[in-house]
Write a protein that holds these residues in place. Structure first.
Motif, PDB file in Angstrom:
ATOM      1  N   LEU A   1      20.733 -26.974   2.474  1.00  7.64           N
ATOM      2  CA  LEU A   1      22.120 -27.101   2.908  1.00  7.64           C
ATOM      3  C   LEU A   1      22.348 -28.467   3.538  1.00  7.64           C
ATOM      4  O   LEU A   1      21.412 -29.110   4.024  1.00  7.64           O
ATOM      5  N   ALA A   2      23.609 -28.901   3.551  1.00  9.30           N
ATOM      6  CA  ALA A   2      23.994 -30.110   4.283  1.00  9.30           C
ATOM      7  C   ALA A   2      24.266 -29.688   5.720  1.00  9.30           C
ATOM      8  O   ALA A   2      25.292 -29.052   5.999  1.00  9.30           O
ATOM      9  N   GLY A   3      23.366 -30.001   6.619  1.00  9.65           N
ATOM     10  CA  GLY A   3      23.431 -29.499   7.988  1.00  9.65           C
ATOM     11  C   GLY A   3      24.690 -29.866   8.740  1.00  9.65           C
ATOM     12  O   GLY A   3      25.191 -29.077   9.544  1.00  9.65           O
ATOM     13  N   ARG A   4      25.226 -31.066   8.502  1.00  9.34           N
ATOM     14  CA  ARG A   4      26.411 -31.527   9.235  1.00  9.34           C
ATOM     15  C   ARG A   4      27.706 -30.978   8.650  1.00  9.34           C
ATOM     16  O   ARG A   4      28.743 -31.023   9.306  1.00  9.34           O
TER      17      ARG A   4
ATOM     18  N   GLN B   1      32.160 -25.875   3.153  1.00 11.10           N
ATOM     19  CA  GLN B   1      31.850 -27.070   2.368  1.00 11.10           C
ATOM     20  C   GLN B   1      30.540 -26.898   1.606  1.00 11.10           C
ATOM     21  O   GLN B   1      30.416 -27.329   0.458  1.00 11.10           O
ATOM     22  N   ASN B   2      29.563 -26.266   2.244  1.00 14.83           N
ATOM     23  CA  ASN B   2      28.282 -26.034   1.579  1.00 14.83           C
ATOM     24  C   ASN B   2      28.427 -25.082   0.399  1.00 14.83           C
ATOM     25  O   ASN B   2      27.847 -25.300  -0.663  1.00 14.83           O
ATOM     26  N   VAL B   3      29.212 -24.037   0.573  1.00 14.65           N
ATOM     27  CA  VAL B   3      29.374 -23.063  -0.507  1.00 14.65           C
ATOM     28  C   VAL B   3      30.165 -23.665  -1.669  1.00 14.65           C
ATOM     29  O   VAL B   3      29.883 -23.379  -2.836  1.00 14.65           O
ATOM     30  N   LEU B   4      31.121 -24.519  -1.365  1.00 17.83           N
ATOM     31  CA  LEU B   4      31.915 -25.148  -2.427  1.00 17.83           C
ATOM     32  C   LEU B   4      31.077 -26.070  -3.312  1.00 17.83           C
ATOM     33  O   LEU B   4      31.494 -26.387  -4.438  1.00 17.83           O
ATOM     34  N   VAL B   5      29.911 -26.472  -2.834  1.00 17.21           N
ATOM     35  CA  VAL B   5      28.997 -27.245  -3.683  1.00 17.21           C
ATOM     36  C   VAL B   5      28.668 -26.448  -4.950  1.00 17.21           C
ATOM     37  O   VAL B   5      28.433 -27.016  -6.012  1.00 17.21           O
ATOM     38  N   GLY B   6      28.686 -25.127  -4.836  1.00 10.85           N
ATOM     39  CA  GLY B   6      28.444 -24.284  -5.993  1.00 10.85           C
ATOM     40  C   GLY B   6      29.494 -24.418  -7.083  1.00 10.85           C
ATOM     41  O   GLY B   6      29.275 -23.947  -8.208  1.00 10.85           O
ATOM     42  N   ARG B   7      30.604 -25.035  -6.783  1.00 16.46           N
ATOM     43  CA  ARG B   7      31.672 -25.212  -7.784  1.00 16.46           C
ATOM     44  C   ARG B   7      31.640 -26.592  -8.439  1.00 16.46           C
ATOM     45  O   ARG B   7      32.487 -26.884  -9.295  1.00 16.46           O
TER      46      ARG B   7
ATOM     47  N   ILE C   1      28.798 -13.459   5.880  1.00 10.75           N
ATOM     48  CA  ILE C   1      28.830 -14.716   6.626  1.00 10.75           C
ATOM     49  C   ILE C   1      30.246 -15.287   6.724  1.00 10.75           C
ATOM     50  O   ILE C   1      30.463 -16.363   7.263  1.00 10.75           O
ATOM     51  N   LEU C   2      31.244 -14.580   6.238  1.00  7.81           N
ATOM     52  CA  LEU C   2      32.611 -15.103   6.242  1.00  7.81           C
ATOM     53  C   LEU C   2      33.097 -15.536   7.624  1.00  7.81           C
ATOM     54  O   LEU C   2      33.779 -16.560   7.740  1.00  7.81           O
ATOM     55  N   PRO C   3      32.752 -14.820   8.714  1.00  9.26           N
ATOM     56  CA  PRO C   3      33.214 -15.277  10.036  1.00  9.26           C
ATOM     57  C   PRO C   3      32.664 -16.645  10.446  1.00  9.26           C
ATOM     58  O   PRO C   3      33.205 -17.277  11.361  1.00  9.26           O
ATOM     59  N   LYS C   4      31.605 -17.116   9.784  1.00  9.62           N
ATOM     60  CA  LYS C   4      31.001 -18.416  10.118  1.00  9.62           C
ATOM     61  C   LYS C   4      31.579 -19.547   9.258  1.00  9.62           C
ATOM     62  O   LYS C   4      31.020 -20.643   9.218  1.00  9.62           O
ATOM     63  N   LEU C   5      32.692 -19.295   8.619  1.00 10.71           N
ATOM     64  CA  LEU C   5      33.274 -20.177   7.612  1.00 10.71           C
ATOM     65  C   LEU C   5      33.298 -21.649   8.027  1.00 10.71           C
ATOM     66  O   LEU C   5      32.952 -22.531   7.238  1.00 10.71           O
ATOM     67  N   TYR C   6      33.699 -21.933   9.266  1.00 14.92           N
ATOM     68  CA  TYR C   6      33.877 -23.314   9.691  1.00 14.92           C
ATOM     69  C   TYR C   6      32.784 -23.786  10.649  1.00 14.92           C
ATOM     70  O   TYR C   6      32.897 -24.866  11.244  1.00 14.92           O
ATOM     71  N   ASP C   7      31.720 -23.009  10.786  1.00 17.68           N
ATOM     72  CA  ASP C   7      30.576 -23.424  11.598  1.00 17.68           C
ATOM     73  C   ASP C   7      29.739 -24.443  10.835  1.00 17.68           C
ATOM     74  O   ASP C   7      29.633 -24.398   9.610  1.00 17.68           O
ATOM     75  N   ARG C   8      29.127 -25.352  11.588  1.00 16.64           N
ATOM     76  CA  ARG C   8      28.169 -26.261  10.964  1.00 16.64           C
ATOM     77  C   ARG C   8      26.969 -25.473  10.451  1.00 16.64           C
ATOM     78  O   ARG C   8      26.475 -24.568  11.123  1.00 16.64           O
ATOM     79  N   ALA C   9      26.475 -25.833   9.300  1.00 15.55           N
ATOM     80  CA  ALA C   9      25.316 -25.136   8.741  1.00 15.55           C
ATOM     81  C   ALA C   9      24.106 -25.244   9.656  1.00 15.55           C
ATOM     82  O   ALA C   9      23.328 -24.300   9.799  1.00 15.55           O
ATOM     83  N   SER C  10      23.949 -26.394  10.311  1.00 15.39           N
ATOM     84  CA  SER C  10      22.790 -26.607  11.182  1.00 15.39           C
ATOM     85  C   SER C  10      22.815 -25.719  12.420  1.00 15.39           C
ATOM     86  O   SER C  10      21.788 -25.547  13.082  1.00 15.39           O
ATOM     87  N   ALA C  11      23.979 -25.143  12.745  1.00 11.75           N
ATOM     88  CA  ALA C  11      24.095 -24.292  13.930  1.00 11.75           C
ATOM     89  C   ALA C  11      23.714 -22.842  13.643  1.00 11.75           C
ATOM     90  O   ALA C  11      23.642 -22.023  14.557  1.00 11.75           O
ATOM     91  N   LEU C  12      23.454 -22.518  12.394  1.00  7.80           N
ATOM     92  CA  LEU C  12      23.155 -21.145  12.005  1.00  7.80           C
ATOM     93  C   LEU C  12      21.666 -20.848  12.107  1.00  7.80           C
ATOM     94  O   LEU C  12      20.828 -21.754  12.053  1.00  7.80           O
ATOM     95  N   SER C  13      21.338 -19.580  12.214  1.00 10.86           N
ATOM     96  CA  SER C  13      19.941 -19.154  12.179  1.00 10.86           C
ATOM     97  C   SER C  13      19.400 -19.304  10.766  1.00 10.86           C
ATOM     98  O   SER C  13      20.158 -19.501   9.801  1.00 10.86           O
ATOM     99  N   GLY C  14      18.070 -19.185  10.636  1.00 11.54           N
ATOM    100  CA  GLY C  14      17.466 -19.311   9.310  1.00 11.54           C
ATOM    101  C   GLY C  14      17.989 -18.277   8.331  1.00 11.54           C
ATOM    102  O   GLY C  14      18.280 -18.593   7.178  1.00 11.54           O
ATOM    103  N   GLY C  15      18.121 -17.031   8.797  1.00 12.86           N
ATOM    104  CA  GLY C  15      18.636 -15.986   7.921  1.00 12.86           C
ATOM    105  C   GLY C  15      20.063 -16.239   7.506  1.00 12.86           C
ATOM    106  O   GLY C  15      20.438 -16.003   6.344  1.00 12.86           O
TER     107      GLY C  15
END
Length: 274
Positions: free
Chosen positions: A110-113, A118-124, A155-169
């Protein structure tokens, strides 16, 4: 963003593409340093299968997944997905093929910042004109696919959180959502739970199983934990030294089968402990 997303919506969006089969005919992958990653492998995986690939480090299971997605070239033999040849594919054809194959990596990739959306949209990206990608302007339909995918993995509630702020799971679930947003015909997961604690690993495997069962997508997942392979795979392929040494139902695989695959006695590290 739509206020609510239910399972039926997700099924309708993700099932827009029929799942693909995978076929390897005497495939060998030889790396530039002379190491043989796959040694004359012949396999047929039906569309919609949920397959666990097990083996120790260096057994060839990662090479298998990377060959299917053309991340490593086939040295000899023939490899096809959904009837389309991967060996020899290049340029636009290869981009189209990869657009239909979702990848989930051990390290999340993932792009941590960037935020979760934004990370999920990379799939498009494979389905998006270059100018939209360059400007970061995505169609509303692409965003809806991203919302649906995030909702499916919780994970929808984390929509606008930075990826780097999330747990590994949570990061791995974002990675699964990114793959799902592609509307893939195949999902390839390379040791997706190796860095996770047992309960989280079980949850991530359940997400992959649900994608297979609910959406019919072909799922191939590399594992080294025998209990997860037995529980979540409908079919198990065992690899050792680049060759297939076991191919059969996962649920009935015995400890002796795993010892034959691993070439040694089992240890506590071979079980998840969940």
């Amino acid at each position: 963003m739509t206020a609510t997303h239910n399972s039926a919506d997700v099924v309708a969006s993700a099932a827009a593409s029929a799942p693909w089969s995978i076929s390897l005919d005497h495939v060998t992958v030889r790396y530039p340093n002379g190491v043989v990653g796959l040694d004359d492998v012949t396999l047929d995986i039906a569309a919609g299968d949920m397959v666990a690939v097990v083996g120790l480090s260096g057994s060839g299971k990662s090479t298998l997944i990377r060959a299917i997605n053309a991340l490593v070239p086939v040295s000899s033999g023939s490899l096809a997905v959904g009837g389309h040849h991967v060996d020899g594919a290049s340029g636009r054809q290869l981009r189209r093929l990869r657009g239909d194959i979702g990848m989930v990596f051990q390290g999340f990739n993932l792009a941590g910042r960037a935020n979760v959306l934004q990370n999920v949209l990379v799939g498009r990206l494979a389905h998006t004109p270059l100018w939209r990608t360059m400007l970061g302007i995505y169609r509303e339909s692409d965003k809806e696919l991203a919302y649906d995918a995030l909702d499916r993995v919780g994970i929808l509630p984390k929509l606008y959180d930075r990826a780097s702020a999330l747990s590994g799971g949570q990061q791995q679930r974002v990675a699964i959502a990114r793959a799902l947003a592609q509307q893939p015909r195949i999902v390839l997961a390379d040791e997706p739970v190796a860095s996770l604690d047992p309960p989280t690993a079980h949850g991530v495997m359940t997400d992959l199983q649900d994608i297979n069962r609910d959406l019919g997508i072909t799922v191939l997942v590399n594992l080294h934990l025998l209990d997860l392979a037995r529980e979540f795979g409908t079919r198990m392929i065992g690899m050792r030294a680049g060759r297939v040494v076991y191919d059969g139902p996962a649920a009935t695989a015995t400890d002796a089968d795993f010892e034959e695959i691993y070439g040694r006695s089992l240890t506590t590290a071979d079980r998840s402990g969940a």
